[in-house]
Design a protein around this motif. Structure first.
Motif, PDB file in Angstrom:
ATOM      1  N   SER A  93      53.706 -83.720 -13.841  1.00 57.46           N
ATOM      2  CA  SER A  93      54.887 -84.111 -13.066  1.00 57.46           C
ATOM      3  C   SER A  93      55.200 -85.605 -13.190  1.00 57.46           C
ATOM      4  N   THR A  94      54.221 -86.417 -13.589  1.00 59.98           N
ATOM      5  CA  THR A  94      54.458 -87.860 -13.688  1.00 59.98           C
ATOM      6  C   THR A  94      54.223 -88.394 -15.098  1.00 59.98           C
ATOM      7  N   SER A  97      58.192 -90.715 -17.491  1.00 61.30           N
ATOM      8  CA  SER A  97      58.764 -91.579 -16.452  1.00 61.30           C
ATOM      9  C   SER A  97      60.127 -91.042 -16.023  1.00 61.30           C
TER      10      SER A  97
END
Length: 778
Positions: A93-94, A97
């Protein structure tokens, strides 16, 4: 993962519908490979730069390390779906960016087909926006505005940017460029990096300019020229010729006492040389700063965004002829060369007509000053009137520039932006600088002399300069136009968006917070637009012109620019964070065509400042008088004012010029020039002193330009565009990246050999090891 919102027009029941686009992991990794996005493969092990001994002094200006560098520095490599285990994917999910996800979704939407027409596929969200199918498409902010204002802490980028960057109370802090890049993308990050660097360079220029101004202030009483003008027995006894025909009266020289004193404040040559060299250093050091950012932000091998190179829908719609593209081998629309030539000619003619109309409109303001006494208030009034005209014409020029660019039908989005940039800059250049050029290089230069004045259109008599020189009028013009533009610009940038958003959110006040969704809140914000950064760059480049082209006449210009830019950074960050929808992220490795414009203005500034010192200020005539014509060894500059004024016999006035009244029966009057007196055999012709001064002025211009350009090119040669440590880091990163990839391939090949994969031959093994040896050698 990635949220992108469309806004449809009102439906039959009068409601607005939102479509939220979400990109799952498989889509992101697929298009990350297509877009050649670089992602982390290993943490950077290159030792950091040697610490600056001034770091402890600069500590109050620093931001926390977690804000300045939200992520560790990594070695990166282009993403590949087949090698996912090679990358540092701790959290899907990260991993990408916000700006990366933003850009991927936008890339998909700009290429997604939605129908066919006449056998041709129709695709792209931009076309749907142009034809009104959707009225808006924008990525979502990661937190709502109420959360920004109410929460004490929120682990999202927008909140951090709001607290550490967008508030004016943080004006003395550095900018979190890595966080800006992470949230908004490299293109916006480069703009704020350039603006911050430019502001830092202005600080040194402002300090030196202030010192020059204070020197003029403290030595004002020692200026012999203003002493003689203000002296009742000298300036009070000198009768000057009228400033206009028939209606103007004779006047005494000491009425310009104040303006002559103020002129000494700014007639300081030290600022000239410093400012020109400061410009040279700024542009060279910015290239180095830009090269460092390119390395840090993985832009070294960057190729222009494919979206920017796509055909514009307007181009496809207006171009009926087609030809085969030599690269794609597909038939695509094109504009014949003859049609392009006609459109360029019409475009150029329109620009010239617009410039002429501007000059005629502004010229109407100047005769007013000729009817007034030569006081400081005259130039202030004319400058204010000129500024109002500039603001009015600026409104029309923007629309003319867009209309002309549309008429040329640029092929791609990048070509459109570059053409619009050049046209808009040309219009703004003429609009803002022409009045300053007029005062600096034309006013008082072609007036003739009493009895033989020069007239424009045989009607308007050319204006004269004050006996103290035109420099104070140039300073007044520059101050009012520059300061007025900056004040008006900040009002437009800060207050206008805030009022529009406040007005647009009226309906939300009556709705519960849980019914006012985040996408609706974002929709009620202003649209940054594709040309949002264009106007920001244009504003700063015009300011750059004020502090370089005319700095010899106004050493306080860098100080005004510095104060404005400190506010500008926070205003831009505040409005981008709170008043505008989140822009679509885009990559950029430089400030683009603006770099060439800045270089051109830097070169032009050498010429303009040399001419200002030579022809607008009194420096050269004073030096000639000091060394060649002064007769008082104890006070070499005494008598300069009387020497610089010629004598005219009032009885020689033709009827057209002679004043209606002469109550004190003056016999002679004086005027600013170097001509023989009426009793000389060469009466009213230029004296030898005039030619000596002219030769000295031309010699000064030639010497100064050659010296400055030699130093400029020497400095450019001495300061490499790419710092040595950055070159070393780029080479090491390429080497280590290749090594990591080759080791990965080698391990995979060994696994296949161990598993008995017949396709993994000994030749493949040897080739892989060979590539590693080659990498080490490079």
């Amino acid at each position: 993962m990635s949220d992108f919102t469309f806004l449809e027009q009102e439906s039959e029941d009068g409601k607005i519908f939102f479509v939220k686009i979400h990109a799952p992991w498989e889509v992101l990794i697929t298009y990350a490979e297509v877009l050649n996005i670089k992602v982390p493969i290993r943490e950077n092990d290159i030792p950091p730069m040697v610490e600056n001994p001034l770091d402890c002094v600069l500590l109050p200006f620093r931001l926390p390390e977690k804000v300045m560098h939200p992520e560790p520095d990594y070695f990166t490599a282009p993403f590949s779906k087949d090698k996912q285990e090679l990358y540092l994917i701790n959290d899907e999910s990260t991993f990408f960016s916000p700006s990366m996800r933003n850009r991927i979704v936008n890339y998909i939407l700009t290429r997604c087909p939605y129908g066919t027409e006449e056998g041709k596929k129709k695709f792209g969200i931009k076309r749907l926006l142009n034809n009104g199918t959707y009225t808006a498409a924008y990525p979502l902010h990661d937190v709502s505005i109420p959360a920004l204002c109410s929460l004490e802490h929120f682990p999202v980028e927008r909140y951090t940017l709001y607290m550490e960057w967008a508030r004016f109370l943080r004006f003395y802090k550095e900018q979190p460029l890595d966080l800006i890049r992470k949230y908004y993308g490299e293109k916006i990050g480069i703009y704020f990096a350039w603006l911050g660097f430019y502001t830092e360079m202005l600080f040194l220029a402002a300090v030196v300019g202030l010192i020059c101004f204070l020197y003029g202030l403290f030595t004002m009483d020692e200026n012999m020229s203003s002493k003689e003008i203000c002296d009742p027995s000298i300036g009070g006894e000198i009768i000057m010729c009228p400033l206009c025909d028939r209606d103007c009266e004779y006047w005494r020289l000491n009425t310009t006492c104040e303006s002559s004193q103020y002129s000494h404040l700014f007639d300081n040559v030290a600022t000239l040389f410093f400012a020109i060299f400061m410009v040279t250093l700024f542009l060279e050091f910015w290239k180095r700063r830009q090269a460092r950012l390119k390395y840090q932000w993985d832009l070294v091998d960057f190729e222009e965004e494919q979206q920017q190179l796509q055909l514009r829908p307007e181009y496809e719609a207006k171009c009926t002829q087609k030809k085969r593209n030599p690269v794609t081998q597909e038939m695509e629309p094109y504009l014949p060369l003859t049609s392009q030539a006609v459109r360029f000619c019409v475009s150029g003619a329109t620009v010239m007509i617009a410039v002429i109309v501007y000059r005629l409109a502004v010229y109407a303001a100047f005769p007013i000053s000729g009817l007034l006494t030569p006081q400081l208030a005259t130039s202030v009034t004319a400058s204010c009137l000129n500024f109002v005209i500039i603001m009015i014409l600026n409104f029309f020029y923007e629309r003319i520039a867009i209309w002309i660019t549309d008429m040329e039908i640029p092929r791609t989005h990048m070509e459109y932006e570059n053409r619009l940039t050049m046209k808009m800059f040309l219009f703004q250049f003429v609009n803002y600088y022409s009045s300053c050029f007029y005062v600096a290089f034309f006013k008082g230069k072609f007036v003739g002399y009493p009895g033989a004045y020069t007239y424009m259109f045989n009607r308007w008599r050319n204006e004269e300069c004050d006996p103290a020189g035109c420099l104070i009028e140039l300073t007044t013009q520059l101050t009012i136009v520059m300061a007025g533009k900056q004040i008006w610009g900040n009002i437009q940038e800060a207050i206008v968006p805030w009022i529009c958003n406040w007005w647009g959110r009226r309906k939300a006040r009556n709705n519960p917070e849980n019914l006012y969704s985040r996408w609706e809140q974002d929709h009620d914000l202003q649209s940054f637009g594709a040309l949002g950064l264009f106007y920001e760059y244009l504003e700063m480049v015009i300011q750059f012109g004020f502090i370089t082209l005319f700095v010899a006449s106004f050493p306080l210009a860098p100080l005004l620019a510095l104060m404005n830019n400190i506010l500008e950074i926070r205003v831009d960050s505040w409005k981008l964070t709170t008043q505008y929808r989140r822009p679509v992220a885009a990559k950029a490795h430089s400030i683009g065509v603006w770099q060439e414009i800045l270089n051109g203005m830097a070169i032009l500034s050498v010429v303009t400042n040399a001419f200002i010192v030579a022809f607008t200020s009194d420096m050269i005539p004073r030096l000639v008088y000091y060394y060649a014509y002064s007769e008082n060894e104890d006070s070499p500059m005494s008598g300069y004012i009387n020497n610089s004024l010629s004598v005219f016999l009032i009885s020689d006035f033709p009827e057209r010029n002679e004043p209606k009244e002469n109550p004190e029966n003056f016999v002679i009057c004086r005027y600013r020039d170097y001509r023989y007196p009426p009793d000389h055999e060469k009466r009213y012709l230029h004296s030898m002193q005039f030619w000596h001064i002219l030769a000295a002025k031309l010699a000064f211009i030639i010497i100064m330009e050659h010296v400055v350009f030699i130093v400029k090119f020497f400095v450019a040669w001495m300061i490499p565009d790419v710092p040595a440590d950055v070159k070393a880091k780029i080479k090491r990163e390429k080497y280590l990246t290749q090594k990591i990839l080759h080791e990965y391939e080698l391990e995979k090949l060994k696994e296949r050999l161990c598993q008995g994969d017949k396709r993994a031959t000994e030749k493949e093994f040897i080739a892989t090891e060979g590539r590693m040896e080659l990498s080490r050698a490079m």
